[in-house]
Design a protein around this motif. Structure first.
Motif, PDB file in Angstrom:
ATOM      1  N   LEU A 110      19.986 -10.091  -4.979  1.00  0.00           N
ATOM      2  CA  LEU A 110      20.795  -9.009  -4.407  1.00  0.00           C
ATOM      3  C   LEU A 110      20.262  -7.645  -4.789  1.00  0.00           C
ATOM      4  O   LEU A 110      20.070  -6.769  -3.934  1.00  0.00           O
ATOM      5  N   ARG A 111      20.046  -7.425  -6.081  1.00  0.00           N
ATOM      6  CA  ARG A 111      19.476  -6.168  -6.556  1.00  0.00           C
ATOM      7  C   ARG A 111      18.104  -6.443  -7.150  1.00  0.00           C
ATOM      8  O   ARG A 111      17.963  -7.266  -8.054  1.00  0.00           O
ATOM      9  N   ILE A 112      17.098  -5.743  -6.630  1.00  0.00           N
ATOM     10  CA  ILE A 112      15.717  -5.924  -7.060  1.00  0.00           C
ATOM     11  C   ILE A 112      15.194  -4.556  -7.479  1.00  0.00           C
ATOM     12  O   ILE A 112      14.944  -3.690  -6.637  1.00  0.00           O
ATOM     13  N   VAL A 113      15.062  -4.358  -8.784  1.00  0.00           N
ATOM     14  CA  VAL A 113      14.698  -3.058  -9.331  1.00  0.00           C
ATOM     15  C   VAL A 113      13.219  -3.064  -9.712  1.00  0.00           C
ATOM     16  O   VAL A 113      12.795  -3.841 -10.577  1.00  0.00           O
ATOM     17  N   ALA A 114      12.435  -2.214  -9.067  1.00  0.00           N
ATOM     18  CA  ALA A 114      11.021  -2.055  -9.404  1.00  0.00           C
ATOM     19  C   ALA A 114      10.867  -0.889 -10.362  1.00  0.00           C
ATOM     20  O   ALA A 114      11.469   0.173 -10.163  1.00  0.00           O
ATOM     21  N   VAL A 115      10.051  -1.076 -11.404  1.00  0.00           N
ATOM     22  CA  VAL A 115       9.798  -0.028 -12.383  1.00  0.00           C
ATOM     23  C   VAL A 115       8.292   0.202 -12.473  1.00  0.00           C
ATOM     24  O   VAL A 115       7.534  -0.736 -12.755  1.00  0.00           O
ATOM     25  N   ASP A 116       7.865   1.424 -12.212  1.00  0.00           N
ATOM     26  CA  ASP A 116       6.447   1.761 -12.324  1.00  0.00           C
ATOM     27  C   ASP A 116       6.332   3.251 -12.629  1.00  0.00           C
ATOM     28  O   ASP A 116       7.053   4.072 -12.040  1.00  0.00           O
ATOM     29  N   ALA A 117       5.451   3.589 -13.549  1.00  0.00           N
ATOM     30  CA  ALA A 117       5.298   4.979 -13.958  1.00  0.00           C
ATOM     31  C   ALA A 117       4.752   5.866 -12.846  1.00  0.00           C
ATOM     32  O   ALA A 117       4.880   7.089 -12.903  1.00  0.00           O
ATOM     33  N   ASN A 118       4.140   5.265 -11.833  1.00  0.00           N
ATOM     34  CA  ASN A 118       3.546   6.023 -10.736  1.00  0.00           C
ATOM     35  C   ASN A 118       4.541   6.117  -9.574  1.00  0.00           C
ATOM     36  O   ASN A 118       4.769   5.137  -8.867  1.00  0.00           O
ATOM     37  N   PRO A 119       5.143   7.287  -9.339  1.00  0.00           N
ATOM     38  CA  PRO A 119       6.140   7.399  -8.264  1.00  0.00           C
ATOM     39  C   PRO A 119       5.567   7.157  -6.874  1.00  0.00           C
ATOM     40  O   PRO A 119       6.312   6.849  -5.948  1.00  0.00           O
ATOM     41  N   ALA A 120       4.253   7.267  -6.725  1.00  0.00           N
ATOM     42  CA  ALA A 120       3.630   7.045  -5.420  1.00  0.00           C
ATOM     43  C   ALA A 120       3.742   5.596  -4.969  1.00  0.00           C
ATOM     44  O   ALA A 120       3.510   5.288  -3.802  1.00  0.00           O
ATOM     45  N   LYS A 121       4.106   4.708  -5.893  1.00  0.00           N
ATOM     46  CA  LYS A 121       4.198   3.289  -5.546  1.00  0.00           C
ATOM     47  C   LYS A 121       5.562   2.892  -4.981  1.00  0.00           C
ATOM     48  O   LYS A 121       5.774   1.736  -4.636  1.00  0.00           O
ATOM     49  N   GLU A 122       6.474   3.848  -4.888  1.00  0.00           N
ATOM     50  CA  GLU A 122       7.820   3.500  -4.432  1.00  0.00           C
ATOM     51  C   GLU A 122       7.837   2.937  -3.017  1.00  0.00           C
ATOM     52  O   GLU A 122       8.509   1.929  -2.741  1.00  0.00           O
ATOM     53  N   GLU A 123       7.118   3.568  -2.114  1.00  0.00           N
ATOM     54  CA  GLU A 123       7.161   3.134  -0.714  1.00  0.00           C
ATOM     55  C   GLU A 123       6.725   1.686  -0.567  1.00  0.00           C
ATOM     56  O   GLU A 123       7.390   0.878   0.093  1.00  0.00           O
ATOM     57  N   VAL A 124       5.599   1.328  -1.184  1.00  0.00           N
ATOM     58  CA  VAL A 124       5.115  -0.036  -1.035  1.00  0.00           C
ATOM     59  C   VAL A 124       6.029  -1.013  -1.779  1.00  0.00           C
ATOM     60  O   VAL A 124       6.255  -2.143  -1.327  1.00  0.00           O
ATOM     61  N   ALA A 125       6.588  -0.601  -2.919  1.00  0.00           N
ATOM     62  CA  ALA A 125       7.499  -1.483  -3.646  1.00  0.00           C
ATOM     63  C   ALA A 125       8.715  -1.811  -2.797  1.00  0.00           C
ATOM     64  O   ALA A 125       9.172  -2.967  -2.747  1.00  0.00           O
ATOM     65  N   ARG A 126       9.266  -0.829  -2.120  1.00  0.00           N
ATOM     66  CA  ARG A 126      10.427  -1.073  -1.261  1.00  0.00           C
ATOM     67  C   ARG A 126      10.051  -1.939  -0.067  1.00  0.00           C
ATOM     68  O   ARG A 126      10.844  -2.768   0.391  1.00  0.00           O
ATOM     69  N   ARG A 127       8.844  -1.761   0.445  1.00  0.00           N
ATOM     70  CA  ARG A 127       8.397  -2.592   1.569  1.00  0.00           C
ATOM     71  C   ARG A 127       8.358  -4.064   1.176  1.00  0.00           C
ATOM     72  O   ARG A 127       8.659  -4.948   1.973  1.00  0.00           O
ATOM     73  N   PHE A 128       8.005  -4.329  -0.074  1.00  0.00           N
ATOM     74  CA  PHE A 128       7.889  -5.715  -0.516  1.00  0.00           C
ATOM     75  C   PHE A 128       9.226  -6.313  -0.969  1.00  0.00           C
ATOM     76  O   PHE A 128       9.312  -7.518  -1.184  1.00  0.00           O
ATOM     77  N   GLY A 129      10.248  -5.469  -1.111  1.00  0.00           N
ATOM     78  CA  GLY A 129      11.552  -6.052  -1.413  1.00  0.00           C
ATOM     79  C   GLY A 129      12.407  -5.293  -2.398  1.00  0.00           C
ATOM     80  O   GLY A 129      13.583  -5.647  -2.592  1.00  0.00           O
ATOM     81  N   ALA A 130      11.881  -4.254  -3.050  1.00  0.00           N
ATOM     82  CA  ALA A 130      12.680  -3.519  -4.030  1.00  0.00           C
ATOM     83  C   ALA A 130      13.855  -2.825  -3.358  1.00  0.00           C
ATOM     84  O   ALA A 130      13.711  -2.183  -2.321  1.00  0.00           O
ATOM     85  N   THR A 131      15.028  -2.958  -3.967  1.00  0.00           N
ATOM     86  CA  THR A 131      16.196  -2.212  -3.500  1.00  0.00           C
ATOM     87  C   THR A 131      16.346  -0.904  -4.265  1.00  0.00           C
ATOM     88  O   THR A 131      17.035   0.010  -3.811  1.00  0.00           O
ATOM     89  N   HIS A 132      15.725  -0.818  -5.448  1.00  0.00           N
ATOM     90  CA  HIS A 132      15.748   0.387  -6.263  1.00  0.00           C
ATOM     91  C   HIS A 132      14.350   0.584  -6.853  1.00  0.00           C
ATOM     92  O   HIS A 132      13.626  -0.389  -7.082  1.00  0.00           O
ATOM     93  N   PHE A 133      13.994   1.839  -7.101  1.00  0.00           N
ATOM     94  CA  PHE A 133      12.693   2.138  -7.723  1.00  0.00           C
ATOM     95  C   PHE A 133      12.913   3.156  -8.819  1.00  0.00           C
ATOM     96  O   PHE A 133      13.559   4.199  -8.621  1.00  0.00           O
ATOM     97  N   LEU A 134      12.368   2.875 -10.010  1.00  0.00           N
ATOM     98  CA  LEU A 134      12.482   3.759 -11.160  1.00  0.00           C
ATOM     99  C   LEU A 134      11.101   3.980 -11.774  1.00  0.00           C
ATOM    100  O   LEU A 134      10.235   3.112 -11.672  1.00  0.00           O
ATOM    101  N   THR A 135      10.920   5.125 -12.400  1.00  0.00           N
ATOM    102  CA  THR A 135       9.641   5.389 -13.064  1.00  0.00           C
ATOM    103  C   THR A 135       9.699   5.095 -14.555  1.00  0.00           C
ATOM    104  O   THR A 135       8.726   5.295 -15.264  1.00  0.00           O
ATOM    105  N   SER A 136      10.838   4.598 -15.035  1.00  0.00           N
ATOM    106  CA  SER A 136      10.975   4.246 -16.444  1.00  0.00           C
ATOM    107  C   SER A 136      12.044   3.170 -16.594  1.00  0.00           C
ATOM    108  O   SER A 136      13.018   3.141 -15.828  1.00  0.00           O
ATOM    109  N   VAL A 137      11.863   2.312 -17.584  1.00  0.00           N
ATOM    110  CA  VAL A 137      12.873   1.283 -17.848  1.00  0.00           C
ATOM    111  C   VAL A 137      14.171   1.905 -18.347  1.00  0.00           C
ATOM    112  O   VAL A 137      15.222   1.248 -18.326  1.00  0.00           O
ATOM    113  N   ASP A 138      14.121   3.165 -18.762  1.00  0.00           N
ATOM    114  CA  ASP A 138      15.313   3.811 -19.311  1.00  0.00           C
ATOM    115  C   ASP A 138      16.454   3.888 -18.302  1.00  0.00           C
ATOM    116  O   ASP A 138      17.622   3.960 -18.689  1.00  0.00           O
TER     117      ASP A 138
END
Length: 349
Positions: free
Chosen positions: A200-228
């Motif tokens: 239901l909720r798929i949270v992608a975490v990556d320090a590079n904000p440029a990766k958000e678009e592709v992460a969401r394309r593959f299934g991420a419902t949320h994108f963060l640049t830190s585990v915090d």
């Protein structure tokens, strides 16, 4: 014959490799494309100890050129994706349907190549960074001819490992929550595995904000640049956290982010002697730390499954290929991969 050879100090493209003919139960494959995975780079930088000289590459696809005696499931002209799993098929683990645990498939590098008359090791029982390679028949899985080989090449490592970790090892359930730390080639496949599983909720975490678009394309419902920020999305923690980077502080973070009965799945590759720490009492709420080898996959079954899902438009492969490089540009491909400029670069022959 061309190939990428690591001599123990540096990797370079050479043109004087030779490979022997296939023996009984083996297949000679003309490699068309091979993905550049961080495991190949880890051999070069010493993170993965491996005897040299060695022909690198372990994520490839091509066309069957010749088969050895007793091979009947593929024939010359068939398109195949290659796995790294040279399992014996006869031991107790193989009989239980756990070929990734076959002891005959671990730590026994062959030497089917020669250079100037001297034997050269094969990496991961595969060596896809060569124009031709010899593999066990069980490693060559027939795929439909209409799947581009540059895309099919990625099934044999990134897809098997990432999607397999979700479906086979963690067994993510419908409606559960997933956190994926690191959205490189493996992380993206974990994301689409979670999507296929119905998380239901798929949270992608990556320090590079440029990766958000592709992460969401593959299934991420949320994108963060830190585990915090994960606890803001999942206040009680996650059912499953996949660490796909290979840093011990992120292993600790993966464990700390778990909800009750949660699972931390370790996919990243730190140094062979690296150690991680965690609060032991935190595991008493039925939490688990899971290792995962090659997505706990059964390649002959899983590669065919993923090829079918691709054909149906449910599994993304073409989108994984950030850029293709002729094999002569291996150094550029390695630089781009090391710098994180590509999710997956693919060498072509």
């Amino acid at each position: 014959m061309r190939g990428v050879l690591f001599d123990g100090k540096r990797a370079e493209v050479v043109d004087d490799l030779q490979v022997r003919e296939p023996g009984p139960g083996e297949v000679l494959v003309a490699v068309a494309a091979a993905g550049l995975c961080h495991s190949d780079l880890s051999v070069i930088d010493g993170t993965i100890p491996f005897p040299a000289p060695v022909v690198l590459g372990h994520e490839g696809a091509g066309v069957v050129a010749e088969v050895g005696a007793g091979v009947t499931h593929v024939r010359p002209g068939d398109h195949v994706a290659l796995s790294t799993l040279a399992s014996c098929g006869a031991c107790a683990e193989c009989d239980r349907g756990r070929p990734t645990m076959c002891r005959r498939a671990i730590g026994r590098p062959g030497r089917p190549f020669t250079r100037a008359g001297r034997p050269v090791h094969q990496f991961a029982s595969n060596s896809a960074f060569a124009e031709r390679t010899v593999v066990k028949a069980v490693q060559a899985v027939r795929i439909p001819n209409d799947i581009p080989l540059t895309s099919a090449a990625l099934i044999g490592c990134g897809v098997l490992t990432g999607v397999g970790a979700v479906l086979n090892r963690a067994r993510v359930g419908f409606g559960e929550s997933v956190v994926v730390i690191g959205t490189g080639g493996i992380g993206l496949n974990v994301l689409q595995g979670a999507r296929l599983a119905g998380a239901l909720r798929i949270v992608a975490v990556d320090a590079n904000p440029a990766k958000e678009e592709v992460a969401r394309r593959f299934g991420a419902t949320h994108f963060l640049t830190s585990v915090d920020g994960v606890r803001e999305v999942l206040p009680t923690g996650a059912d499953h956290v996949f660490e796909c980077v290979g840093r011990v502080e992120l292993v600790r973070a993966a464990i700390d982010l778990l909800d009750r009965h949660g699972q931390a799945v370790l996919l990243g590759m730190p140094a062979a002697t690296a150690e991680a720490s965690f609060v032991v009492s935190s595991l008493f709420l039925d939490k688990s730390i899971l290792g995962c080898r090659y997505g706990a996959s059964r390649p002959q079954h899983d590669i065919a499954l993923y090829a079918s899902l691709y054909t149906e438009g449910r599994l993304l492969l073409d989108e994984l290929v950030t850029r293709t490089y002729p094999v002569e540009d291996f150094e550029k491909a390695a630089e781009d991969a090391e710098a994180g400029r590509v999710a997956r670069g693919v060498l072509t022959f």
